[in-house]
Design a protein around this motif. Structure first.
Motif, mmCIF file in Angstrom:
data_model
loop_
_atom_site.group_PDB
_atom_site.id
_atom_site.type_symbol
_atom_site.label_atom_id
_atom_site.label_comp_id
_atom_site.label_asym_id
_atom_site.label_seq_id
_atom_site.Cartn_x
_atom_site.Cartn_y
_atom_site.Cartn_z
ATOM 1 N N SER A 29 0.810 -1.218 0.000
ATOM 2 C CA SER A 29 0.000 0.000 0.000
ATOM 3 C C SER A 29 0.845 1.271 0.000
ATOM 4 O O SER A 29 0.355 2.337 -0.383
ATOM 5 N N ARG A 30 2.124 1.182 0.410
ATOM 6 C CA ARG A 30 2.965 2.377 0.527
ATOM 7 C C ARG A 30 3.977 2.518 -0.605
ATOM 8 O O ARG A 30 4.804 3.415 -0.584
ATOM 9 N N MET A 31 3.925 1.635 -1.578
ATOM 10 C CA MET A 31 4.993 1.628 -2.574
ATOM 11 C C MET A 31 4.856 2.784 -3.568
ATOM 12 O O MET A 31 3.770 3.280 -3.850
ATOM 13 N N GLN A 32 6.004 3.177 -4.092
ATOM 14 C CA GLN A 32 6.064 4.208 -5.115
ATOM 15 C C GLN A 32 5.812 3.599 -6.494
ATOM 16 O O GLN A 32 5.621 2.392 -6.635
ATOM 17 N N ALA A 33 5.852 4.434 -7.529
ATOM 18 C CA ALA A 33 5.597 3.956 -8.885
ATOM 19 C C ALA A 33 6.602 2.903 -9.332
ATOM 20 O O ALA A 33 6.290 2.036 -10.161
ATOM 21 N N ASP A 34 7.818 2.953 -8.784
ATOM 22 C CA ASP A 34 8.837 1.959 -9.137
ATOM 23 C C ASP A 34 8.832 0.762 -8.188
ATOM 24 O O ASP A 34 9.768 -0.016 -8.157
ATOM 25 N N TRP A 35 7.765 0.625 -7.390
ATOM 26 C CA TRP A 35 7.550 -0.473 -6.452
ATOM 27 C C TRP A 35 8.472 -0.433 -5.240
ATOM 28 O O TRP A 35 8.531 -1.389 -4.475
ATOM 29 N N THR A 36 9.175 0.647 -5.010
ATOM 30 C CA THR A 36 10.031 0.749 -3.835
ATOM 31 C C THR A 36 9.256 1.287 -2.648
ATOM 32 O O THR A 36 8.235 1.970 -2.795
ATOM 33 N N VAL A 37 9.743 0.975 -1.456
ATOM 34 C CA VAL A 37 9.177 1.480 -0.209
ATOM 35 C C VAL A 37 10.328 1.913 0.690
ATOM 36 O O VAL A 37 11.443 1.384 0.580
ATOM 37 N N PRO A 38 10.102 2.849 1.597
ATOM 38 C CA PRO A 38 11.160 3.201 2.557
ATOM 39 C C PRO A 38 11.401 2.045 3.524
ATOM 40 O O PRO A 38 10.471 1.333 3.891
ATOM 41 N N GLN A 39 12.650 1.869 3.937
ATOM 42 C CA GLN A 39 12.944 0.792 4.871
ATOM 43 C C GLN A 39 12.633 1.188 6.313
ATOM 44 O O GLN A 39 11.960 0.440 7.015
ATOM 45 N N ASP A 40 13.134 2.306 6.769
ATOM 46 C CA ASP A 40 13.026 2.749 8.163
ATOM 47 C C ASP A 40 13.568 1.676 9.110
ATOM 48 O O ASP A 40 12.814 0.904 9.702
ATOM 49 N N PRO A 41 14.887 1.574 9.281
ATOM 50 C CA PRO A 41 15.481 0.531 10.114
ATOM 51 C C PRO A 41 15.036 0.579 11.573
ATOM 52 O O PRO A 41 15.199 -0.402 12.301
ATOM 53 N N ARG A 42 14.437 1.708 12.023
ATOM 54 C CA ARG A 42 13.971 1.796 13.409
ATOM 55 C C ARG A 42 12.694 0.992 13.658
ATOM 56 O O ARG A 42 12.317 0.763 14.817
ATOM 57 N N ARG A 43 12.042 0.525 12.608
ATOM 58 C CA ARG A 43 10.759 -0.160 12.760
ATOM 59 C C ARG A 43 10.900 -1.595 13.255
ATOM 60 O O ARG A 43 9.947 -2.204 13.715
ATOM 61 N N TYR A 44 12.119 -2.159 13.182
ATOM 62 C CA TYR A 44 12.293 -3.560 13.549
ATOM 63 C C TYR A 44 12.383 -3.702 15.065
ATOM 64 O O TYR A 44 13.201 -3.044 15.722
ATOM 65 N N GLY A 45 11.534 -4.576 15.619
ATOM 66 C CA GLY A 45 11.509 -4.791 17.058
ATOM 67 C C GLY A 45 12.536 -5.816 17.509
ATOM 68 O O GLY A 45 13.302 -6.376 16.710
ATOM 69 N N ALA A 46 12.532 -6.092 18.812
ATOM 70 C CA ALA A 46 13.520 -7.001 19.400
ATOM 71 C C ALA A 46 13.425 -8.403 18.810
ATOM 72 O O ALA A 46 14.445 -9.064 18.573
ATOM 73 N N GLU A 47 12.198 -8.881 18.564
ATOM 74 C CA GLU A 47 12.035 -10.221 18.000
ATOM 75 C C GLU A 47 12.619 -10.294 16.593
ATOM 76 O O GLU A 47 13.317 -11.261 16.250
ATOM 77 N N GLU A 48 12.375 -9.300 15.786
ATOM 78 C CA GLU A 48 12.913 -9.297 14.423
ATOM 79 C C GLU A 48 14.441 -9.204 14.430
ATOM 80 O O GLU A 48 15.114 -9.879 13.642
ATOM 81 N N GLN A 49 14.970 -8.389 15.331
ATOM 82 C CA GLN A 49 16.429 -8.297 15.432
ATOM 83 C C GLN A 49 17.037 -9.623 15.866
ATOM 84 O O GLN A 49 18.106 -10.018 15.389
ATOM 85 N N ASP A 50 16.355 -10.332 16.763
ATOM 86 C CA ASP A 50 16.878 -11.615 17.227
ATOM 87 C C ASP A 50 16.807 -12.671 16.132
ATOM 88 O O ASP A 50 17.709 -13.519 16.017
ATOM 89 N N ILE A 51 15.768 -12.638 15.312
ATOM 90 C CA ILE A 51 15.675 -13.561 14.180
ATOM 91 C C ILE A 51 16.821 -13.306 13.207
ATOM 92 O O ILE A 51 17.477 -14.238 12.733
ATOM 93 N N TRP A 52 17.072 -12.029 12.889
ATOM 94 C CA TRP A 52 18.210 -11.685 12.019
ATOM 95 C C TRP A 52 19.513 -12.213 12.615
ATOM 96 O O TRP A 52 20.313 -12.836 11.925
ATOM 97 N N ARG A 53 19.729 -11.967 13.919
ATOM 98 C CA ARG A 53 20.963 -12.374 14.585
ATOM 99 C C ARG A 53 21.116 -13.901 14.552
ATOM 100 O O ARG A 53 22.211 -14.417 14.288
ATOM 101 N N THR A 54 20.036 -14.620 14.815
ATOM 102 C CA THR A 54 20.074 -16.079 14.794
ATOM 103 C C THR A 54 20.456 -16.600 13.414
ATOM 104 O O THR A 54 21.323 -17.472 13.276
ATOM 105 N N LEU A 55 19.798 -16.077 12.393
ATOM 106 C CA LEU A 55 20.091 -16.501 11.028
ATOM 107 C C LEU A 55 21.510 -16.113 10.614
ATOM 108 O O LEU A 55 22.219 -16.896 9.983
ATOM 109 N N LEU A 56 21.922 -14.903 10.980
ATOM 110 C CA LEU A 56 23.247 -14.427 10.591
ATOM 111 C C LEU A 56 24.341 -15.302 11.190
ATOM 112 O O LEU A 56 25.299 -15.684 10.495
ATOM 113 N N ARG A 57 24.216 -15.630 12.472
ATOM 114 C CA ARG A 57 25.234 -16.460 13.108
ATOM 115 C C ARG A 57 25.311 -17.833 12.457
ATOM 116 O O ARG A 57 26.402 -18.347 12.181
ATOM 117 N N ARG A 58 24.163 -18.429 12.194
ATOM 118 C CA ARG A 58 24.152 -19.763 11.600
ATOM 119 C C ARG A 58 24.728 -19.751 10.190
ATOM 120 O O ARG A 58 25.604 -20.547 9.855
#
Length: 286
Positions: A17-46
């Protein structure tokens, strides 16, 4: 990232719903919560541990150069670092995007990365590519000049291909950018994002005796069918990335015409003349 359906967004998981004409959207790295950060960390380490053993040197060099750490990356900061090295940038997208949009971004040295990350119950497998697959799997290699040039050239060929030939280019992407292997001084290594972002596929692609590992030939690749929901039965092995770039520099219309006169090759098939590459000997613990 290639869109498997002609319907633009039906049934797709991302927020379009927020995408531009080129299908891009802003990332906003502040939107990721603790659970999402932990999932990234778990996957990254493995996956980083597996990558150190089985990924090609160019991928490992990109990880180090882009300083990817245990927090979800800020696309703008990574883009600045990439731009200094190879002229590429990372752009956020809601998820899968149409082929023509995807190719257009690549042709202008922009790599689309999904802004959402998988749930914890999807650590081992999910149907649609997420932030971890797109970023960890694809972005480090964009720091390699030869691979970066291939990706732009591939995007340009996609823009030119037309509907009748797009499936052949999709096969080239699938068997290289997603599921490619490459020779190194230490033996066959992984560079495809679909392998590198999956623990199971990494060990299977390198060490299992089941799949066929065939010396890379672009025409053969573009005749070969693939399956999106299973471990691959065929992998193609590059000698080096220059070989991959050179595959995009041929006159494509005659190539498409020649391929149209030849039968499709089912995945897992080995032709009589083909040179096969043996599986690696993995440590017993793997």
């Amino acid at each position: 990232m290639l869109q498997p359906s002609p319907s633009p967004t039906a049934g797709l998981r991302g927020d379009y719903s927020r995408m531009q004409a080129d299908w891009t959207v802003p990332q906003d790295p502040r939107r990721y919560g603790a659970e999402e950060q932990d999932i990234w960390r778990t996957l990254l380490r493995r996956q980083s541990g597996l990558a150190r053993q089985h990924a090609c040197p160019q991928f490992l060099g990109g990880l180090a150069q882009l300083d990817i750490d245990e927090r979800i990356p800020d696309f703008s900061q990574v883009s600045d670092a990439l731009a200094r090295r190879t002229g590429w940038r990372v752009v956020g997208v809601p998820g899968l995007i149409p082929d023509d949009v995807f190719y257009g971004h690549l042709a202008h040295r922009r790599f689309p990365v999904t802004v959402w990350i998988r749930r914890r119950d999807e650590l081992d497998y999910l149907v649609e590519p997420d932030l971890f697959h797109d970023f960890f799997g694809h972005v480090p290699l964009l720091a390699d000049p030869v691979f970066a040039d291939y990706m732009q050239a591939y995007g340009q060929r996609g823009v030119e291909a037309g509907a009748a030939n797009i499936h052949r280019l999709a096969r080239l992407y699938w068997y290289t950018v997603e599921f490619g292997l490459i020779r190194s001084e230490e033996g066959v290594k992984v560079f495809g994002a679909g392998i590198i972002s999956s623990a199971k596929e990494t060990l299977y692609a390198i060490g299992s005796p089941v799949p066929a590992r065939i010396a890379f030939d672009a025409g053969r690749v573009m005749r070969t069918a693939y399956e999106i929901d299973k471990l691959q039965r065929t992998y193609f092995v590059l000698d080096d990335f220059r070989q991959l770039f050179d595959a995009t520099q041929v006159d494509f219309p005659p190539l498409y015409a020649a391929l149209a006169r030849q039968p499709e090759i089912p995945t897992g098939t080995v032709l009589p003349h083909e040179r096969l590459i043996a599986a690696a000997a993995l440590p017993q613990a793997a």
